[in-house]
Design a protein around this motif. Structure first.
Motif, PDB file in Angstrom:
ATOM      1  N   GLY A  86       0.809  -1.207   0.000  1.00 34.72           N
ATOM      2  CA  GLY A  86       0.000   0.000   0.000  1.00 34.72           C
ATOM      3  C   GLY A  86       0.840   1.254   0.000  1.00 34.72           C
ATOM      4  O   GLY A  86       2.034   1.234  -0.262  1.00 34.72           O
ATOM      5  N   SER A  87       0.203   2.357   0.275  1.00 32.88           N
ATOM      6  CA  SER A  87       0.873   3.648   0.323  1.00 32.88           C
ATOM      7  C   SER A  87       0.879   4.143   1.756  1.00 32.88           C
ATOM      8  O   SER A  87      -0.178   4.421   2.310  1.00 32.88           O
ATOM      9  N   PRO A  88       2.056   4.259   2.362  1.00 27.78           N
ATOM     10  CA  PRO A  88       2.094   4.797   3.723  1.00 27.78           C
ATOM     11  C   PRO A  88       1.485   6.192   3.760  1.00 27.78           C
ATOM     12  O   PRO A  88       1.501   6.923   2.781  1.00 27.78           O
ATOM     13  N   LYS A  89       0.939   6.553   4.895  1.00 30.72           N
ATOM     14  CA  LYS A  89       0.349   7.877   5.102  1.00 30.72           C
ATOM     15  C   LYS A  89       1.356   8.768   5.811  1.00 30.72           C
ATOM     16  O   LYS A  89       2.209   8.300   6.562  1.00 30.72           O
ATOM     17  N   VAL A  90       1.244  10.059   5.560  1.00 28.45           N
ATOM     18  CA  VAL A  90       2.079  11.037   6.247  1.00 28.45           C
ATOM     19  C   VAL A  90       1.151  11.984   6.978  1.00 28.45           C
ATOM     20  O   VAL A  90       0.231  12.547   6.381  1.00 28.45           O
ATOM     21  N   LEU A  91       1.369  12.123   8.283  1.00 27.08           N
ATOM     22  CA  LEU A  91       0.628  13.105   9.061  1.00 27.08           C
ATOM     23  C   LEU A  91       1.536  14.309   9.258  1.00 27.08           C
ATOM     24  O   LEU A  91       2.652  14.172   9.761  1.00 27.08           O
ATOM     25  N   MET A  92       1.063  15.462   8.846  1.00 29.14           N
ATOM     26  CA  MET A  92       1.791  16.701   9.098  1.00 29.14           C
ATOM     27  C   MET A  92       1.040  17.426  10.206  1.00 29.14           C
ATOM     28  O   MET A  92      -0.131  17.775  10.038  1.00 29.14           O
ATOM     29  N   ILE A  93       1.713  17.630  11.328  1.00 23.74           N
ATOM     30  CA  ILE A  93       1.079  18.185  12.515  1.00 23.74           C
ATOM     31  C   ILE A  93       1.686  19.547  12.818  1.00 23.74           C
ATOM     32  O   ILE A  93       2.907  19.684  12.913  1.00 23.74           O
ATOM     33  N   VAL A  94       0.831  20.553  12.988  1.00 25.57           N
ATOM     34  CA  VAL A  94       1.292  21.869  13.418  1.00 25.57           C
ATOM     35  C   VAL A  94       1.477  21.803  14.936  1.00 25.57           C
ATOM     36  O   VAL A  94       0.537  21.486  15.666  1.00 25.57           O
ATOM     37  N   LEU A  95       2.701  22.083  15.378  1.00 30.34           N
ATOM     38  CA  LEU A  95       3.016  22.011  16.800  1.00 30.34           C
ATOM     39  C   LEU A  95       2.731  23.348  17.486  1.00 30.34           C
ATOM     40  O   LEU A  95       2.829  24.410  16.854  1.00 30.34           O
ATOM     41  N   PRO A  96       2.399  23.300  18.775  1.00 31.90           N
ATOM     42  CA  PRO A  96       2.189  24.545  19.513  1.00 31.90           C
ATOM     43  C   PRO A  96       3.468  25.381  19.520  1.00 31.90           C
ATOM     44  O   PRO A  96       4.578  24.849  19.464  1.00 31.90           O
ATOM     45  N   ARG A  97       3.294  26.697  19.589  1.00 32.27           N
ATOM     46  CA  ARG A  97       4.458  27.586  19.585  1.00 32.27           C
ATOM     47  C   ARG A  97       5.302  27.437  20.837  1.00 32.27           C
ATOM     48  O   ARG A  97       6.509  27.645  20.796  1.00 32.27           O
ATOM     49  N   LYS A  98       4.672  27.114  21.934  1.00 37.12           N
ATOM     50  CA  LYS A  98       5.409  27.005  23.201  1.00 37.12           C
ATOM     51  C   LYS A  98       5.273  25.599  23.752  1.00 37.12           C
ATOM     52  O   LYS A  98       4.327  24.886  23.465  1.00 37.12           O
ATOM     53  N   GLY A  99       6.244  25.240  24.572  1.00 33.18           N
ATOM     54  CA  GLY A  99       6.188  23.951  25.235  1.00 33.18           C
ATOM     55  C   GLY A  99       6.828  22.846  24.422  1.00 33.18           C
ATOM     56  O   GLY A  99       7.169  23.022  23.258  1.00 33.18           O
ATOM     57  N   ASP A 100       6.989  21.726  25.062  1.00 37.17           N
ATOM     58  CA  ASP A 100       7.609  20.561  24.442  1.00 37.17           C
ATOM     59  C   ASP A 100       6.516  19.606  23.975  1.00 37.17           C
ATOM     60  O   ASP A 100       5.705  19.162  24.778  1.00 37.17           O
ATOM     61  N   SER A 101       6.489  19.314  22.702  1.00 39.06           N
ATOM     62  CA  SER A 101       5.469  18.440  22.126  1.00 39.06           C
ATOM     63  C   SER A 101       5.905  16.979  22.071  1.00 39.06           C
ATOM     64  O   SER A 101       5.145  16.126  21.633  1.00 39.06           O
ATOM     65  N   TYR A 102       7.131  16.689  22.525  1.00 39.75           N
ATOM     66  CA  TYR A 102       7.683  15.345  22.382  1.00 39.75           C
ATOM     67  C   TYR A 102       6.784  14.278  23.011  1.00 39.75           C
ATOM     68  O   TYR A 102       6.514  13.248  22.382  1.00 39.75           O
ATOM     69  N   ALA A 103       6.295  14.511  24.217  1.00 40.80           N
ATOM     70  CA  ALA A 103       5.468  13.502  24.893  1.00 40.80           C
ATOM     71  C   ALA A 103       4.183  13.231  24.123  1.00 40.80           C
ATOM     72  O   ALA A 103       3.745  12.080  24.004  1.00 40.80           O
TER      73      ALA A 103
END
Length: 132
Positions: A86-103
């Protein structure tokens, strides 16, 4: 997977609507954003409905500012040297301007692995200035 990521990042860079900010300052009329790109693969082709439900239940609550789902194209060779169906999907996520989004990114990856039994690759490109 890396080839797909490089292709998408190259296309975004050439699109002309984004520039790399200098010392965190964008030109007038542009805003700085950070994104995360998750390349989702599975042992089978995921339906659009499955992906939509996953995004609605797991991604949007963690990243309400914006998520875009893209098809990455034809099958690719995975890290274990097998062709990914199949065709893998790509999610493009807009991250918040502040804070750590890693978790939150890791929580999305864990939820994807638990639901579909397969991993994902995350690319965190540098911040970019975009026209608004």
């Amino acid at each position: 997977m890396i080839r797909i990521g490089a292709t998408i990042l190259g296309a975004l860079a050439l699109a002309g609507c984004a520039t790399t900010p200098k010392a965190g300052v964008c030109p007038p009329g542009q805003t700085q954003i950070r994104t995360a790109q998750l390349f989702l693969t599975a042992s089978r082709q995921l339906s659009d409905e499955e992906v939509r439900r996953f995004v609605d239940q797991e991604v949007t609550p963690r990243f309400p500012k914006g998520v875009t789902v893209l098809d990455s194209g034809p099958p690719v060779v995975g890290g274990d040297a097998v062709i990914v169906p199949g065709s893998p999907k790509v999610l493009m996520i807009v991250l918040p301007r502040k804070g750590d989004s890693y978790a939150r990114i890791e929580a999305v990856r864990a939820a994807y692995r638990a639901k579909f039994g397969h991993g994902s690759v995350v690319v965190l490109p540098p911040a970019a200035c975009v026209a608004h």
